[in-house]
Each structure stands twice: as C-alpha cells, then as structure tokens.
Motif scaffolding. Sequence first.
Motif, short mmCIF file in Angstrom:
data_model
loop_
_atom_site.label_atom_id
_atom_site.label_comp_id
_atom_site.label_asym_id
_atom_site.label_seq_id
_atom_site.Cartn_x
_atom_site.Cartn_y
_atom_site.Cartn_z
N ALA A 110 0.84 -1.21 0.00
CA ALA A 110 0.00 0.00 0.00
C ALA A 110 0.87 1.25 0.00
CB ALA A 110 -0.90 -0.01 1.22
N PHE A 111 0.44 2.27 -0.72
CA PHE A 111 1.09 3.58 -0.67
C PHE A 111 0.21 4.51 0.16
CE2 PHE A 111 2.63 1.99 -4.85
CZ PHE A 111 3.98 1.96 -4.55
N GLN A 112 0.73 4.95 1.27
CA GLN A 112 0.00 5.88 2.12
C GLN A 112 0.93 7.01 2.49
OE1 GLN A 112 -2.65 7.69 3.03
NE2 GLN A 112 -3.60 5.67 2.91
N PRO A 113 0.77 8.22 1.97
CA PRO A 113 -0.30 8.66 1.07
C PRO A 113 -0.14 8.05 -0.32
CG PRO A 113 1.38 10.36 1.25
CD PRO A 113 1.77 9.29 2.22
N PRO A 114 -1.22 8.08 -1.10
CA PRO A 114 -1.16 7.55 -2.45
C PRO A 114 -0.02 8.20 -3.24
CG PRO A 114 -3.42 8.05 -1.86
CD PRO A 114 -2.56 8.60 -0.76
N LEU A 115 0.56 7.40 -4.12
CA LEU A 115 1.70 7.87 -4.91
C LEU A 115 1.19 8.51 -6.20
CD1 LEU A 115 4.84 7.60 -4.89
CD2 LEU A 115 4.52 5.53 -6.24
N VAL A 116 1.69 9.71 -6.51
CA VAL A 116 1.33 10.36 -7.77
C VAL A 116 2.55 10.36 -8.68
CG1 VAL A 116 0.45 12.46 -8.86
CG2 VAL A 116 -0.35 11.83 -6.58
N GLU A 117 2.38 9.83 -9.87
CA GLU A 117 3.49 9.75 -10.84
C GLU A 117 3.06 10.40 -12.15
OE1 GLU A 117 5.78 5.59 -10.06
OE2 GLU A 117 4.03 5.53 -11.32
N PHE A 118 4.07 10.82 -12.91
CA PHE A 118 3.78 11.43 -14.22
C PHE A 118 4.48 10.65 -15.32
CE2 PHE A 118 4.36 14.87 -11.04
CZ PHE A 118 3.04 15.29 -10.95
N PHE A 119 3.79 10.53 -16.43
CA PHE A 119 4.38 9.93 -17.63
C PHE A 119 4.07 10.86 -18.81
CE2 PHE A 119 3.62 6.61 -14.63
CZ PHE A 119 4.74 5.80 -14.73
#
Length: 269
Positions: A110-119
């Motif tokens: 789990a990612f806590q906080p959620p992971l934000v990625e860019f492509f």
Amino acid sequence: MNQLLYQGKAKQLLATPDPQTIIVRFTDTVTALNGKKRATIPGKGALAAQISMRLFELLSTQNIPTHYIRQLDQQSFLAHKVQIIPLEVVVRHYATGSITKRLGIPKGRAFQPPLVEFFYKSDELGDPPLCEAHIYALGLATPHELAQIVSLAQRAAALLSDYVAQRDLKLVDMKFEFGRTAAGALLLADEISPDTMRLWDARTHESLDKDVFREDKGDLLRAYQEVARRLNLTRSLSASGEGQGEVEGQGEVGTGEVPSPFTERGRVR
Ligand code: ADP
Ligand code: MG
C-alpha cells in the motif's frame, strides 16, 4: 454522421456543431503494450463508456471539474473540448504493474499517502516517466497548474476509491488526463474506466480491468460486466454482451433506469 476529429487506440473524437464541445465515442478495440497487442471485444466500448460516465458524474457532484457533459448513447458522451496536456497522471494506492518492476516494490504494497506519478503521453517515446523538472523543461504545465493537477488527481482518486470500496472493489491505481478549454479552465478529461484503472475484487484480488487482457487471464468482457453490475449499471446494459457489437439504445441518463450517483450522494464521502 459527425466528422471524425481523432481516431485513438480505444476511442474516437467526433465534432459537434458547437466548436467548444466534442463527442467521445468508445470503441470495442482494446490495446496494450503501447498498441502492440490489440483485439476487438464486442460490447467492451459500451461497458467502458457507461462506467466512465457514472464515475465522471460522481466526481462532478463532488466539485471536481471534468469535461463530461451528458450521455448521448450507450457508447458516447458529450464533452467540453480541451487541449489535452500530454501528461499521464497516475495515482497508485497499491503497487502493481510497472512500478513493481521499475523500483522492485512488492506487488500489493500500500502507498499511504497515495503515490502520484507522471508519464509523458507519447506513443512514439513509449510514455516515459517524468519528474516535475522534466514537466517544466518540456513546457507541459506551469508550477501553479501542476499543483492544481496533482490536487485534483489526489481528490478524484480518493473519491473514486471510496465509491468503489462500497461496492467490494479495490481501486489499485488509475491514470488521469487533464486538458485546458479555450477559456483556460483546467478539466479532468479522457475516460475513467477499467481500461484506465486497476480494479480488484476486494476479497479475492481478482483483476476486473484491462490486466485481464494484458496478462491473458480470462474474459475481459465478463470482468467489465462485473464492474458494471457492482456499480448498478447492468440494467442499462442488458442488451450488451457476448457476440453483440452494438448495444440497443435504451434511453439516456435521466430516464430513471440508471441509478445515478446524485441519488446516492449520501454514500459518497
Ligand atoms: P489515444 O490512443 O491517443 O490514447 P484514445 O483512444 O484514448 O486515444 O482516444 C481519446 C483521445 O482523445 C486521447 O488522445 C485523449 O487524450 C483525447 N481526449 C480525451 N478527452 C478529450 C477532450 N475533452 N477534448 C479533446 N481531446 C480529448
Ligand atoms: Mg487513451
């Protein structure tokens, strides 16, 4: 027939008499591996469209600005025309797919906080990952815009995750696209469907999304039908299914056939 403005891998964009709006039409084509793997699955377009419309409606009720205006038919909706920012914004709640390979993170963490990625949305370059500095160097967004994009993506991901959790689905990760209207408004655009999200059965962790196709692990249509069923969309899709390319029109949103998230507001945090 409305003029075809763009033929994508899974959808078509069609012109309307109003230059500010477009028709987003979902086709039965499914692709993976940057278009290298492809199939036609009759009924898939209607399912992805219905799921997407429901989820855009949900986000609109929660003040997330989206391009969605209204349903046109089983496979199409009317949307605000935007200039798409060629950025795929991925929000991950759990690790799976490319990140497990790229960074060696075990599947399911789990990612806590959620992971934000860019492509970078570029078929030619194979959608490479971008960091913030790359985004500015490429002139894709200003720091102010990127902050807005990240905040909208985080809020949308949390709303969608809560919504599907009430339907025994785990929202593992998702990809958002944003665009700017001619008037300069930033809108969440494209689609929100099992083509662009990973959804697992909350108990069994069975995939109910495009991974079924990517990884050849069963019947994609059945998986999407199961998502539609859990979102109470099946009545509006009763004409779809095996062997049928077209879904008979059964009226539009607002006929009372499809329970709308507007009436379920109490369930949405
Ligand atoms: P692609 O193969 O480029 O991903 P799709 O099959 O997903 O194409 O078709 C949708 C295309 O339309 C995408 O390129 C997406 O960025 C773009 N798009 C989505 N929503 C809008 C909108 N409201 N206005 C203009 N373009 C849009
Ligand atoms: Mg696309």
